[in-house]
Write a protein that holds these residues in place. Structure first.
Motif, PDB file in Angstrom:
ATOM      1  N   ILE A   1       0.840  -1.203   0.000  1.00 40.57           N
ATOM      2  CA  ILE A   1       0.000   0.000   0.000  1.00 40.57           C
ATOM      3  C   ILE A   1       0.870   1.246   0.000  1.00 40.57           C
ATOM      4  N   HIS A   2       1.908   1.232   0.812  1.00 39.29           N
ATOM      5  CA  HIS A   2       2.806   2.390   0.878  1.00 39.29           C
ATOM      6  C   HIS A   2       3.496   2.617  -0.467  1.00 39.29           C
ATOM      7  N   HIS A   3       3.861   1.543  -1.131  1.00 41.23           N
ATOM      8  CA  HIS A   3       4.518   1.676  -2.433  1.00 41.23           C
ATOM      9  C   HIS A   3       3.557   2.235  -3.483  1.00 41.23           C
ATOM     10  N   LEU A   4       2.327   1.743  -3.485  1.00 41.24           N
ATOM     11  CA  LEU A   4       1.355   2.163  -4.506  1.00 41.24           C
ATOM     12  C   LEU A   4       0.788   3.546  -4.239  1.00 41.24           C
ATOM     13  N   PHE A   5       0.572   3.865  -2.961  1.00 44.57           N
ATOM     14  CA  PHE A   5      -0.061   5.139  -2.610  1.00 44.57           C
ATOM     15  C   PHE A   5       0.746   5.830  -1.499  1.00 44.57           C
ATOM     16  N   PRO A   6       1.933   6.310  -1.805  1.00 48.33           N
ATOM     17  CA  PRO A   6       2.809   6.864  -0.757  1.00 48.33           C
ATOM     18  C   PRO A   6       2.252   8.097  -0.065  1.00 48.33           C
ATOM     19  N   LYS A   7       1.324   8.819  -0.697  1.00 45.72           N
ATOM     20  CA  LYS A   7       0.768  10.034  -0.100  1.00 45.72           C
ATOM     21  C   LYS A   7      -0.599   9.796   0.559  1.00 45.72           C
ATOM     22  N   ALA A   8      -1.057   8.566   0.559  1.00 46.36           N
ATOM     23  CA  ALA A   8      -2.369   8.275   1.143  1.00 46.36           C
ATOM     24  C   ALA A   8      -2.367   8.516   2.649  1.00 46.36           C
ATOM     25  N   ARG A   9      -3.471   9.091   3.135  1.00 42.07           N
ATOM     26  CA  ARG A   9      -3.639   9.315   4.574  1.00 42.07           C
ATOM     27  C   ARG A   9      -4.358   8.106   5.184  1.00 42.07           C
TER      28      ARG A   9
END
Length: 218
Positions: free
Chosen positions: A144-152
């Motif tokens: 998840i961090h790799h795909l959406f690094p700016k996600a809250r």
């Protein structure tokens, strides 16, 4: 005070004491072991940090950019939050409240995940609400961090006693309806009045003894 009320009171006092100890920087017996465990966990994350740069095999099928994920405790008003967020222009939620992609449906692929969201423009804030994501395996968290690094990440919590009571009454309703754990609820519109009244009567907490709830809290 009934046994059930006494147990709830002790439960809440214990939770408050643990919170106070945490706020003061102290710890209860066993804290050293937990500290060592956290340190080991951090070393594992550091050792696997290189994997963050390796995209998943089906990344080319991903067609959404997730802005936020709501996780948290069961029975913490996430359904209400889902309904409220749906009314906000510029916020695009998944078609169903709990997609369960990262814990149950990862095998279906990122293309399937992308189709769970409405078509949107670049300004839309896409997100989903799946409380169970709070228990994801580390490999899924890294992905998840790799795909959406700016996600809250939004964690929804609730008073421990209120949450426990809400979960117990939900279990009672489900038992009255003959539902297995994880099964979907019955459609009340298909029931006749006699059956509906019977289910509501059996699922009323006031019609249960203290022993029913004490056994489930221990």
């Amino acid at each position: 005070m009934s046994d059930f009320s006494s147990l709830l009171s002790n439960f809440k006092k214990g939770a408050s004491k643990r919170k106070a100890a945490s706020d003061n920087g102290t710890d209860e017996p066993g804290g050293v072991a937990r500290t060592v465990k956290r340190q080991r966990s951090n070393r594992v994350l550091d050792a696997n940090s290189a994997n963050l740069n390796v995209p998943p095999d089906d990344v080319e099928l991903l067609d959404v950019n997730i802005s936020f994920l709501v996780i948290g405790a069961q029975k913490a008003s996430t359904t209400w939050l889902y309904e409220m967020l749906k009314q906000i222009p510029g916020v695009g939620l998944a078609h169903v409240k709990e997609v369960h992609f990262w814990d149950w449906n990862r095998r279906k692929g990122l293309g399937w995940y992308s189709r769970q969201f409405p078509s949107s423009n670049d300004d839309s804030q896409l997100g989903e609400i799946t409380p169970c994501y709070m228990c994801l395996e580390e490999r899924h968290i890294r992905e998840i961090h790799h795909l959406f690094p700016k996600a809250r990440i939004v964690f929804v919590a609730r008073d421990l006693v209120d949450r426990a009571w809400s979960a117990l009454t939900m279990e009672l309703r489900n038992n009255a309806r003959g539902l297995r754990p994880g099964a979907f609820d019955v459609d009340y519109s298909t029931l006749d009045n006699r059956t509906r009244n019977k289910l509501e009567r059996e699922s009323d907490p006031n019609n249960q003894s203290d022993a029913y709830f004490v056994d489930r809290l221990r």
